[in-house]
Write a protein that holds these residues in place. Structure first.
Motif, PDB file in Angstrom:
ATOM      1  N   PRO A 230       0.989  -1.177  -0.230  1.00 11.34           N
ATOM      2  CA  PRO A 230      -0.030  -0.096   0.168  1.00 11.34           C
ATOM      3  C   PRO A 230       0.879   1.339  -0.087  1.00 11.34           C
ATOM      4  O   PRO A 230       0.729   2.002   1.044  1.00 11.34           O
ATOM      5  CB  PRO A 230      -0.886  -0.296   1.350  1.00 11.34           C
TER       6      PRO A 230
ATOM      7  N   GLY B  20      -8.097   0.356  -9.614  1.00 13.11           N
ATOM      8  CA  GLY B  20      -7.969   1.339  -8.894  1.00 13.11           C
ATOM      9  C   GLY B  20      -6.602   1.802  -8.645  1.00 13.11           C
ATOM     10  O   GLY B  20      -6.527   2.687  -7.705  1.00 13.11           O
ATOM     11  N   VAL B  21      -5.611   1.130  -9.113  1.00 11.22           N
ATOM     12  CA  VAL B  21      -4.088   1.647  -8.729  1.00 11.22           C
ATOM     13  C   VAL B  21      -3.769   2.773  -9.618  1.00 11.22           C
ATOM     14  O   VAL B  21      -4.091   2.702 -11.110  1.00 11.22           O
ATOM     15  CB  VAL B  21      -3.227   0.326  -9.056  1.00 11.22           C
ATOM     16  N   SER B  22      -2.902   3.718  -9.271  1.00 15.28           N
ATOM     17  CA  SER B  22      -2.289   4.752 -10.241  1.00 15.28           C
ATOM     18  C   SER B  22      -1.351   4.342 -11.002  1.00 15.28           C
ATOM     19  O   SER B  22      -0.334   4.194 -10.142  1.00 15.28           O
ATOM     20  CB  SER B  22      -2.278   6.057  -9.353  1.00 15.28           C
TER      21      SER B  22
ATOM     22  N   ASP C 271       1.262   3.935  -7.724  1.00 16.23           N
ATOM     23  CA  ASP C 271       0.813   4.127  -6.434  1.00 16.23           C
ATOM     24  C   ASP C 271      -0.352   3.060  -6.046  1.00 16.23           C
ATOM     25  O   ASP C 271      -1.485   3.161  -6.486  1.00 16.23           O
ATOM     26  CB  ASP C 271       0.207   5.389  -6.328  1.00 16.23           C
TER      27      ASP C 271
ATOM     28  N   HIS D 170      -1.839   2.561  -3.098  1.00 14.84           N
ATOM     29  CA  HIS D 170      -2.473   2.839  -1.581  1.00 14.84           C
ATOM     30  C   HIS D 170      -3.790   2.149  -1.558  1.00 14.84           C
ATOM     31  O   HIS D 170      -4.316   1.587  -0.878  1.00 14.84           O
ATOM     32  CB  HIS D 170      -2.444   4.170  -1.150  1.00 14.84           C
ATOM     33  N   HIS D 171      -4.505   2.414  -2.795  1.00 16.24           N
ATOM     34  CA  HIS D 171      -5.734   1.933  -3.090  1.00 16.24           C
ATOM     35  C   HIS D 171      -6.108   0.940  -4.024  1.00 16.24           C
ATOM     36  O   HIS D 171      -5.668   1.203  -5.137  1.00 16.24           O
ATOM     37  CB  HIS D 171      -6.690   3.394  -3.475  1.00 16.24           C
TER      38      HIS D 171
ATOM     39  N   GLU E 231      -9.093  -1.942  -5.907  1.00 16.35           N
ATOM     40  CA  GLU E 231     -10.495  -2.272  -5.640  1.00 16.35           C
ATOM     41  C   GLU E 231     -10.896  -3.450  -6.586  1.00 16.35           C
ATOM     42  O   GLU E 231      -9.942  -3.429  -7.516  1.00 16.35           O
ATOM     43  CB  GLU E 231     -11.330  -0.859  -5.886  1.00 16.35           C
TER      44      GLU E 231
ATOM     45  N   ARG F 210      -4.502  -8.483  -1.158  1.00 16.41           N
ATOM     46  CA  ARG F 210      -5.212  -7.019  -0.994  1.00 16.41           C
ATOM     47  C   ARG F 210      -6.666  -7.082  -0.996  1.00 16.41           C
ATOM     48  O   ARG F 210      -7.321  -6.052  -0.286  1.00 16.41           O
ATOM     49  CB  ARG F 210      -4.566  -6.302  -2.134  1.00 16.41           C
TER      50      ARG F 210
END
Ligand code: EPU
Length: 443
Positions: free
Chosen positions: A43, A68-70, A83, A85-86, A88, A115
């Motif tokens: 994360p 949902g990952v950047s 990134d 962090h998030h 989904e 995750r």
């Protein structure tokens, strides 16, 4: 990447000119895609450097973004920032749009189970060079405690209601993908995992180096046993990907087949040693420098060789196809025994149409233990040379076979039209620009 119109998906090649000049090769296709998947485990923010602009990177970026990952890809600098962090769960219908695009999605299984507790993996793509089953992958995931539901038409649904737990796993064959699957799933599993019969390719070692930076505890024994001590959490990484040794060997083979002289910036020696030994036996010259490796044809005859493909540290199966084109120009009978994929000589038919003398055999023409013995696969080749090649219309069959056809077209007298050329974008970044820089007659 959107589909290319068939009439634009062709490269015209005027052959018979030696490739001369300098090109730069970036990170390995077969590492960067997996390193991007590894970023999902933490994360946090990860930065991968030396990333080539190839389609597999786009496919993995798309699949990460759907979760949902950047993902920020800078093609000019070769840096990819991820990134995670998030994370989904995407709609299954969105994931299905990536069906058939690549083989990498199956490696999302472990990280997504950690995750999200579940994963939906689209049907896999990749080159048609054999059956390419994923039974080892699924068996590994089951052993670690996952439930695998294969009922979906366009993918596989995997869950881990009780999390993943370390296990003892043995691979019947040292599969690269199944080894990576085990490592990526076991790093955050509860307890220890012992993987015997593992593959130890340099790209796997680089992936392990990345995971160590992230906080993982992984050791590799000389007997192909990899031990993973599960940890509770991982953090983001910064890493420079190792060079693509398949691309380096492809350009080195092109230099030999066209009687050229190519300096490959970025090429490094340790992962290339087995290739360099054969290159020298064939009669190719090379010089290793701090910036890369210089490959050239010294003039005179090339020599026939006998070789067998194998898992690392053997002669890579992906080196075989480009080198076979150079072997059509070597004096005498060369013998190649393919022991990794049962169906990797399909690309030789167009070479024969261009004038090469290549005979395929179902027998094992070599001494390595081979899973294809007594099966009906044409997995040995005898190449008689040198034979002049003549330009032709060619359809690209797969990534490495396609690049080999391109080499043949460059070495041949006359004009060739190579159709389906965009398939080569999967693994060879800016190959048109590199060919132009080497003085190839292309448009
Ligand atoms: N195999 C099974 N069951 C499995 C997995 C593999 O039977 O569950 C068999 C395969 O059918 C094959 C052998 O094991 O006969 C080796 O397959 P492996 O799993 O090692 O191959 P992979 O992971 O699918 C990677 C590279 C290939 C490269 C091979 C061997 C990537 C994305 N692909 O494939 O690269 O040829 O390892 O080194 O890493 C390429 O770059 O063009 C390419 C095909």
């Amino acid at each position: 990447m959107s589909a290319v119109e068939p009439e634009k998906d062709v490269l015209h090649v005027v052959g018979g000119r030696p490739l001369n000049g300098t090109i730069k090769v970036r990170g390995a296709k077969n590492l960067v895609s997996k390193a991007m998947v590894a970023a999902l485990l933490a994360p946090g923010r990860s930065v991968l450097k030396n990333v080539p602009e190839i389609r597999d990177v786009q496919v993995v970026s798309d699949l990460l973004r759907l979760h949902g990952v950047s993902v920020d890809v800078n093609g000019d600098t070769g840096e990819v920032a991820i990134d995670a962090h998030h994370v989904e769960m995407p709609a299954v219908s969105d994931v299905e749009t990536l069906s058939g695009a690549s083989r990498i999605p199956i490696l999302f299984s472990g990280p997504l189970l950690h995750r999200l507790g579940e994963a939906f993996i689209p049907s896999l793509g990749g080159c048609r060079i054999g059956d390419r089953p994923i039974d080892f992958h699924l068996e590994t995931l089951r052993k670690l405690g996952a439930d695998v539901d294969k009922e979906h038409e366009d993918g596989i649904h995997i869950t881990a209601p009780h999390g993943l737990q370390g296990a003892k796993i043995h691979l019947p064959y040292p599969s690269v993908g199944a080894t990576e699957q085990t490592i990526l799933a076991a790093v955050l599993a509860e307890g220890k995992t012992e993987l015997s019969g593992a593959a130890v390719e340099p790209e796997i070692m680089d992936l392990i180096a990345i995971l160590q930076k992230m906080g993982a505890v992984i050791s590799v024994d000389v007997d192909r046993t990899i031990r993973i001590e599960g940890v509770r959490e991982l953090k983001g990484y910064t890493h420079t990907a190792l060079t693509d040794r398949i691309e380096v060997a492809s350009w080195a083979s092109a230099a030999l087949a066209t009687r050229g002289d190519v300096f490959v910036k970025g090429a490094t020696q340790p992962e290339m040693m087995t290739f360099l030994n054969i290159y020298r036996k064939v009669g190719g010259e090379f010089d290793v420098t701090d910036e890369g490796i210089h490959f050239w044809h010294p003039g005179g005859d090339l020599h026939a060789v006998a070789l067998e493909t194998d898992v690392h540290p053997g002669f890579m199966t992906d080196w075989q196809q480009p080198l076979v084109v150079a072997l059509t120009q070597a004096k005498g009978l060369s013998i190649v025994h393919e022991t990794v994929y049962e169906n990797r000589f399909g690309f030789t038919k167009p070479l024969v149409d261009m004038g090469a003398t290549i005979q395929l055999y179902k027998e094992c023409l070599g001494s390595l233990p081979c899973r294809f013995k007594q099966h009906n696969f044409e997995h040995s080749a005898v190449i008689f040379g040198p034979t002049p090649l003549a330009g032709q219309d060619i359809d690209v069959p797969d990534l490495r076979g396609g690049f080999s056809h391109l080499i043949a077209a460059l070495a041949a007298q006359g004009e060739s039209s190579v159709h389906g050329i965009s398939l080569i974008d999967r693994g060879y970044a800016d190959f048109r620009g590199k060919l132009a820089a080497l003085g190839a007659g292309i448009d």
